[in-house]
Design a protein around this motif. Sequence first.
Motif, mmCIF file in Angstrom:
data_model
loop_
_atom_site.group_PDB
_atom_site.id
_atom_site.type_symbol
_atom_site.label_atom_id
_atom_site.label_comp_id
_atom_site.label_asym_id
_atom_site.label_seq_id
_atom_site.Cartn_x
_atom_site.Cartn_y
_atom_site.Cartn_z
ATOM 1 N N GLU A 12 0.836 -1.211 0.000
ATOM 2 C CA GLU A 12 0.000 0.000 0.000
ATOM 3 C C GLU A 12 0.863 1.249 0.000
ATOM 4 O O GLU A 12 0.587 2.218 -0.702
ATOM 5 N N GLU A 13 1.912 1.219 0.815
ATOM 6 C CA GLU A 13 2.782 2.381 0.955
ATOM 7 C C GLU A 13 3.561 2.639 -0.348
ATOM 8 O O GLU A 13 3.664 3.784 -0.807
ATOM 9 N N LYS A 20 1.354 9.232 -6.109
ATOM 10 C CA LYS A 20 1.497 10.655 -5.832
ATOM 11 C C LYS A 20 2.493 11.297 -6.798
ATOM 12 O O LYS A 20 2.262 12.396 -7.318
ATOM 13 N N GLU A 21 3.607 10.584 -7.047
ATOM 14 C CA GLU A 21 4.617 11.106 -7.978
ATOM 15 C C GLU A 21 4.046 11.222 -9.396
ATOM 16 O O GLU A 21 4.284 12.207 -10.096
ATOM 17 N N LEU A 22 3.305 10.192 -9.803
ATOM 18 C CA LEU A 22 2.711 10.236 -11.152
ATOM 19 C C LEU A 22 1.751 11.422 -11.283
ATOM 20 O O LEU A 22 1.770 12.142 -12.283
ATOM 21 N N ILE A 169 -0.694 -5.027 -4.259
ATOM 22 C CA ILE A 169 -0.618 -5.858 -5.471
ATOM 23 C C ILE A 169 0.203 -7.097 -5.149
ATOM 24 O O ILE A 169 1.304 -6.998 -4.594
ATOM 25 N N ALA A 170 -0.368 -8.245 -5.484
ATOM 26 C CA ALA A 170 0.249 -9.501 -5.066
ATOM 27 C C ALA A 170 0.109 -10.560 -6.139
ATOM 28 O O ALA A 170 -0.774 -10.485 -7.001
ATOM 29 N N SER A 171 0.995 -11.561 -6.069
ATOM 30 C CA SER A 171 0.820 -12.736 -6.921
ATOM 31 C C SER A 171 -0.009 -13.756 -6.139
ATOM 32 O O SER A 171 -0.033 -13.750 -4.903
ATOM 33 N N LEU A 172 -0.684 -14.620 -6.891
ATOM 34 C CA LEU A 172 -1.514 -15.648 -6.270
ATOM 35 C C LEU A 172 -0.755 -16.965 -6.210
ATOM 36 O O LEU A 172 0.140 -17.219 -7.019
#
Length: 178
Positions: A12-13, A20-22, A169-172
């Motif tokens: 999340e961080e 924010k940068e984008l 964001i994660a892999s399953l």
Amino acid sequence: MRDDIHEVLFSEEDIRRRVKELGAQITLDYAGKSPLLIGILKGCFVFLADVSRCIDMDCEIRFLTASSYGFSSVTSGKVRIDKDIDFEIEGRHVIVIEDILDSGVTLTALCDYIRERKPASLKICALLDKPARRQVNVSIDYLGFECPDEFVVGYGLDYAERYRNLPFIASLKPEIYS
Ligand code: IMP
Ligand code: MG
């Protein structure tokens, strides 16, 4: 839901900082221009919600729907675009907001579709890029992160319409989709 996760790739961080940068970069680049953000549903919904709130200027937000995967983790190669659009693209500074670029087939089809409508400019903002899987050449103007060649979920990305609400964001685990 969390038992199905193999590994968290972007926390999340991490995401908050990068988004924010984008947003700040887009704000600078489009000063005085009032861009038209076109989110590609459904995967963009979380990213667009966050990045648009980091774009500190007047902009219009619209959506197009595209799908190519169905209930699978491998692209079908056929892109369906819901062409029922009710907004003007001609003369606008368009930024396409996409969750992830994989083969590039979806985005190429969408960009062709948008270009036919004569925008003043067209740029791409994608949260993730999986360059290992590219089949067609697409260049990304604003990229969140480069992603390893794994099927990922969370932060809007789904597997069979699930996991979109994970805040990271994660892999399953492979057994989930094999
Ligand atoms: P492409 O046409 O192969 O570039 O596929 C792009 C679309 O496929 C994205 O907008 C996503 O909706 C979906 N997609 C590609 N890779 C993944 C993934 O790893 N997880 C979830 N959806 C994905
Ligand atoms: Mg999808």
